[in-house]
Design a protein around this motif. Structure first.
Motif, PDB file in Angstrom:
ATOM      1  N   PRO A 163       0.877  -1.053   0.003  1.00  0.00           N
ATOM      2  CA  PRO A 163      -0.029   0.029   0.097  1.00  0.00           C
ATOM      3  C   PRO A 163       0.694   1.549  -0.069  1.00  0.00           C
ATOM      4  CG  PRO A 163       0.119  -0.877   2.083  1.00  0.00           C
ATOM      5  CD  PRO A 163       0.815  -2.005   1.265  1.00  0.00           C
ATOM      6  N   GLY A 164       1.514   1.501  -0.882  1.00  0.00           N
ATOM      7  CA  GLY A 164       2.169   2.697  -1.142  1.00  0.00           C
ATOM      8  C   GLY A 164       2.199   3.255  -2.693  1.00  0.00           C
ATOM      9  N   GLY A 165       2.877   4.384  -3.052  1.00  0.00           N
ATOM     10  CA  GLY A 165       2.548   5.095  -4.195  1.00  0.00           C
ATOM     11  C   GLY A 165       1.018   5.367  -4.384  1.00  0.00           C
ATOM     12  N   MET A 166       0.654   4.934  -5.717  1.00  0.00           N
ATOM     13  CA  MET A 166      -0.713   5.604  -5.997  1.00  0.00           C
ATOM     14  C   MET A 166      -1.755   4.265  -5.327  1.00  0.00           C
ATOM     15  SD  MET A 166       0.016   6.046 -10.176  1.00  0.00           S
ATOM     16  CE  MET A 166      -1.720   6.556 -10.387  1.00  0.00           C
ATOM     17  N   ALA A 167      -1.187   3.467  -4.712  1.00  0.00           N
ATOM     18  CA  ALA A 167      -2.181   2.468  -3.811  1.00  0.00           C
ATOM     19  C   ALA A 167      -2.095   2.778  -2.252  1.00  0.00           C
ATOM     20  CB  ALA A 167      -1.504   0.827  -3.909  1.00  0.00           C
ATOM     21  N   GLN A 168      -1.575   3.834  -1.914  1.00  0.00           N
ATOM     22  CA  GLN A 168      -1.074   4.201  -0.699  1.00  0.00           C
ATOM     23  C   GLN A 168      -2.765   4.197   0.103  1.00  0.00           C
ATOM     24  OE1 GLN A 168      -0.259   8.215   0.791  1.00  0.00           O
ATOM     25  NE2 GLN A 168       1.190   7.430   2.176  1.00  0.00           N
ATOM     26  N   ASN A 169      -2.576   3.571   1.391  1.00  0.00           N
ATOM     27  CA  ASN A 169      -3.786   3.621   2.316  1.00  0.00           C
ATOM     28  C   ASN A 169      -4.674   2.501   1.745  1.00  0.00           C
ATOM     29  OD1 ASN A 169      -2.778   5.911   3.848  1.00  0.00           O
ATOM     30  ND2 ASN A 169      -3.747   7.205   2.245  1.00  0.00           N
ATOM     31  N   ASN A 170      -4.446   1.870   0.779  1.00  0.00           N
ATOM     32  CA  ASN A 170      -5.365   0.858   0.476  1.00  0.00           C
ATOM     33  C   ASN A 170      -4.846  -0.717   0.979  1.00  0.00           C
ATOM     34  OD1 ASN A 170      -7.049  -1.112  -0.860  1.00  0.00           O
ATOM     35  ND2 ASN A 170      -6.452  -0.521  -2.687  1.00  0.00           N
ATOM     36  N   VAL A 226       3.190  -1.239   8.443  1.00  0.00           N
ATOM     37  CA  VAL A 226       2.487  -0.370   7.403  1.00  0.00           C
ATOM     38  C   VAL A 226       1.734   0.753   8.180  1.00  0.00           C
ATOM     39  CG1 VAL A 226       0.633  -0.362   5.593  1.00  0.00           C
ATOM     40  CG2 VAL A 226       2.461  -2.126   5.636  1.00  0.00           C
ATOM     41  N   SER A 227       0.766   0.327   8.953  1.00  0.00           N
ATOM     42  CA  SER A 227       0.046   1.483   9.566  1.00  0.00           C
ATOM     43  C   SER A 227       0.541   2.436  10.293  1.00  0.00           C
ATOM     44  CB  SER A 227      -1.049   0.875  10.659  1.00  0.00           C
ATOM     45  OG  SER A 227      -1.701   1.606  11.225  1.00  0.00           O
ATOM     46  N   LYS A 228       1.793   2.211  10.776  1.00  0.00           N
ATOM     47  CA  LYS A 228       2.573   3.111  11.789  1.00  0.00           C
ATOM     48  C   LYS A 228       3.742   4.142  10.989  1.00  0.00           C
ATOM     49  CE  LYS A 228       5.068   2.987  16.324  1.00  0.00           C
ATOM     50  NZ  LYS A 228       5.527   2.239  17.304  1.00  0.00           N
ATOM     51  N   TYR A 229       4.259   3.344   9.980  1.00  0.00           N
ATOM     52  CA  TYR A 229       5.216   3.908   9.090  1.00  0.00           C
ATOM     53  C   TYR A 229       5.190   4.219   7.832  1.00  0.00           C
ATOM     54  CZ  TYR A 229       7.923   2.188  13.417  1.00  0.00           C
ATOM     55  OH  TYR A 229       8.299   2.105  14.660  1.00  0.00           O
ATOM     56  N   LYS A 286       0.244  10.923   5.324  1.00  0.00           N
ATOM     57  CA  LYS A 286      -0.228  11.665   4.052  1.00  0.00           C
ATOM     58  C   LYS A 286       0.910  12.334   3.415  1.00  0.00           C
ATOM     59  CE  LYS A 286      -3.262  15.449   3.090  1.00  0.00           C
ATOM     60  NZ  LYS A 286      -4.168  16.620   3.671  1.00  0.00           N
ATOM     61  N   GLY A 287       0.563  11.916   1.959  1.00  0.00           N
ATOM     62  CA  GLY A 287       1.623  12.342   1.006  1.00  0.00           C
ATOM     63  C   GLY A 287       2.902  11.567   0.826  1.00  0.00           C
ATOM     64  N   GLN A 288       3.015  10.532   1.674  1.00  0.00           N
ATOM     65  CA  GLN A 288       4.358   9.917   1.731  1.00  0.00           C
ATOM     66  C   GLN A 288       4.661   9.210   0.346  1.00  0.00           C
ATOM     67  OE1 GLN A 288       4.509   7.116   4.994  1.00  0.00           O
ATOM     68  NE2 GLN A 288       6.597   6.705   4.641  1.00  0.00           N
ATOM     69  N   ASN A 333       8.798  12.117  -1.494  1.00  0.00           N
ATOM     70  CA  ASN A 333       8.153  12.582  -0.216  1.00  0.00           C
ATOM     71  C   ASN A 333       8.326  11.803   0.957  1.00  0.00           C
ATOM     72  OD1 ASN A 333       7.543  14.837   1.524  1.00  0.00           O
ATOM     73  ND2 ASN A 333       5.305  14.299   1.151  1.00  0.00           N
ATOM     74  N   PRO A 334       9.466  11.303   1.411  1.00  0.00           N
ATOM     75  CA  PRO A 334       9.641  10.134   2.091  1.00  0.00           C
ATOM     76  C   PRO A 334       9.688  10.674   3.747  1.00  0.00           C
ATOM     77  CG  PRO A 334      11.713  10.378   1.271  1.00  0.00           C
ATOM     78  CD  PRO A 334      10.869  11.242   0.481  1.00  0.00           C
ATOM     79  N   LYS A 335       9.290   9.731   4.580  1.00  0.00           N
ATOM     80  CA  LYS A 335       9.450  10.261   5.923  1.00  0.00           C
ATOM     81  C   LYS A 335      10.997   9.965   6.490  1.00  0.00           C
ATOM     82  CE  LYS A 335       6.470  11.317   8.370  1.00  0.00           C
ATOM     83  NZ  LYS A 335       6.234  12.716   8.618  1.00  0.00           N
TER      84      LYS A 335
END
Length: 359
Positions: free
Chosen positions: A212-219, A321-324, A328-330, A334-336
């Motif tokens: 769940p990253g990039g264009m699939a973030q939060n999925n 995944v949930s924690k790191y 928003k916008g990661q 735009n990495p953390k």
């Protein structure tokens, strides 16, 4: 380029094998590879792109050739034996790709190009072989042409990808058929068909689990569950030509796990940022500011990346995944910053760690 015909590469590979064997089959802190995205431009518009290329994210940025050469020298000094060139789509700008390959000096590595295959014709395959590329990985989403083309956002992308694999094999390079597996397709007939097709044609199948990253973030719904993972092991045992970076490639029982490869495989963006993994958008340094050795040493001081995990942190560890990974916008651009995520002494392997002044 094969291992047997390359003394330097064989030396590094043997060192890796020896380490893993002595470390009870686990990857530990032995570095393995570099995943280099030196340009993010692409000709396709894939629905799940983890680099956000379809959004035009930093498609004009590019690492200087001189810096890429320096990165390769550093990687060789560290004993890194795998070098994966990624995009974007690198064959969109072939002359630049050829410059990069010459700068890296592929004879020191098991070097591969990951591509969507759209521009990989017979002439291109021969040129890659001449430049001492070892392997070409081509991503396939389905044995159904329409499904693949829909996911990729361009007609004829399936046919060209399938032809690309044939060209790769014909010139003597290692053809890898890359498949992404998630909860949505783990038990599908389509996955089985792709695995069988790969085996029948003498390819290697590389499985990547959906993250769940990039264009699939939060999925997070796309992530594999326990039953899905059992299914992947069943496929591994059945076909025996299937690999995952997290699996132990030396295990003839087709069950053992090396562990999550975060920091073991460093991901470098066109901006020079170094992430712990292509799919974990957490930054541990920048190649303009620090050496790979310094960056890696810092990464391994972080407990989550130092300690063994039998799960892929990005695709199987829901707590991680949930924690790191859900900020928003990661993204890869735009990495953390690791220093902002891991702020407590207990987050680190040692109680006292001096954080880098620039990360």
């Amino acid at each position: 380029m094969s291992l047997l015909g390359n003394p330097r590469l064989m030396e590094k590979f043997r060192s890796f094998h020896k380490y893993v064997r002595k470390n009870d089959g686990q990857i530990g802190t032995k570095q393995r590879g570099i995943d280099l995205n030196f340009n993010n431009a692409c000709n396709l518009r894939c629905e799940y792109c983890f680099t956000n290329s379809p959004k035009g994210d930093h498609v004009k940025d590019q690492l200087p050739i001189s810096l890429i050469a320096d990165i390769a020298d550093q990687a060789d000094d560290l004993g890194i034996f795998e070098f994966d060139l990624q995009g974007g789509e690198l064959l969109l700008r072939p002359d630049t790709l050829f410059e990069v390959l010459e700068a890296i000096k592929p004879e020191r590595f098991y070097l591969y190009v990951t591509t969507n295959g759209y521009f990989l014709d017979e002439k291109m395959a021969k040129r890659l072989a001449e430049l001492k590329v070892s392997r070409v990985s081509v991503s396939i989403d389905s044995m159904d042409e329409k499904i693949h083309d829909t996911i990729r956002g361009r007609k004829d992308s399936w046919r060209r990808a399938m032809e690309a694999l044939k060209h790769v094999k014909n010139v003597g390079l290692d053809p890898y058929l890359n498949i992404t597996v998630g909860h949505y397709n783990a038990f599908s007939e389509d996955i089985e068909k792709m695995c069988q097709y790969s085996l029948d044609n003498g390819y290697t199948t590389l499985l990547n689990v959906a993250t769940p990253g990039g264009m699939a973030q939060n999925n997070a719904k796309i992530m594999v569950d326990e039953e899905d993972k059992k299914r992947l092991i069943e496929l591994r045992k059945k076909y025996k030509n299937i690999l995952r970076n997290i699996w132990n490639p030396f295990d003839r029982g087709y069950e053992k796990v090396l562990g999550c490869n975060t920091v073991n495989r460093l991901y470098i963006t066109p901006l020079g940022d170094v992430l712990v993994c292509p799919y974990v958008h957490v930054k541990i340094g920048n190649v303009y500011e620090q050496s790979l050795k310094e960056i890696s040493e810092y990464g391994f001081t972080i407990g989550r990346f130092h300690d063994h995990s039998s799960l892929c942190l990005a695709g199987e560890d829901r707590e991680f995944v949930s924690k790191y990974m859900q900020h928003k916008g990661q993204s890869i651009f735009n990495p953390k910053h690791a220093k902002d995520l891991f702020t407590k002494p207990e987050d680190y392997v040692q109680s006292k760690v001096t954080l880098p002044t620039t990360v």
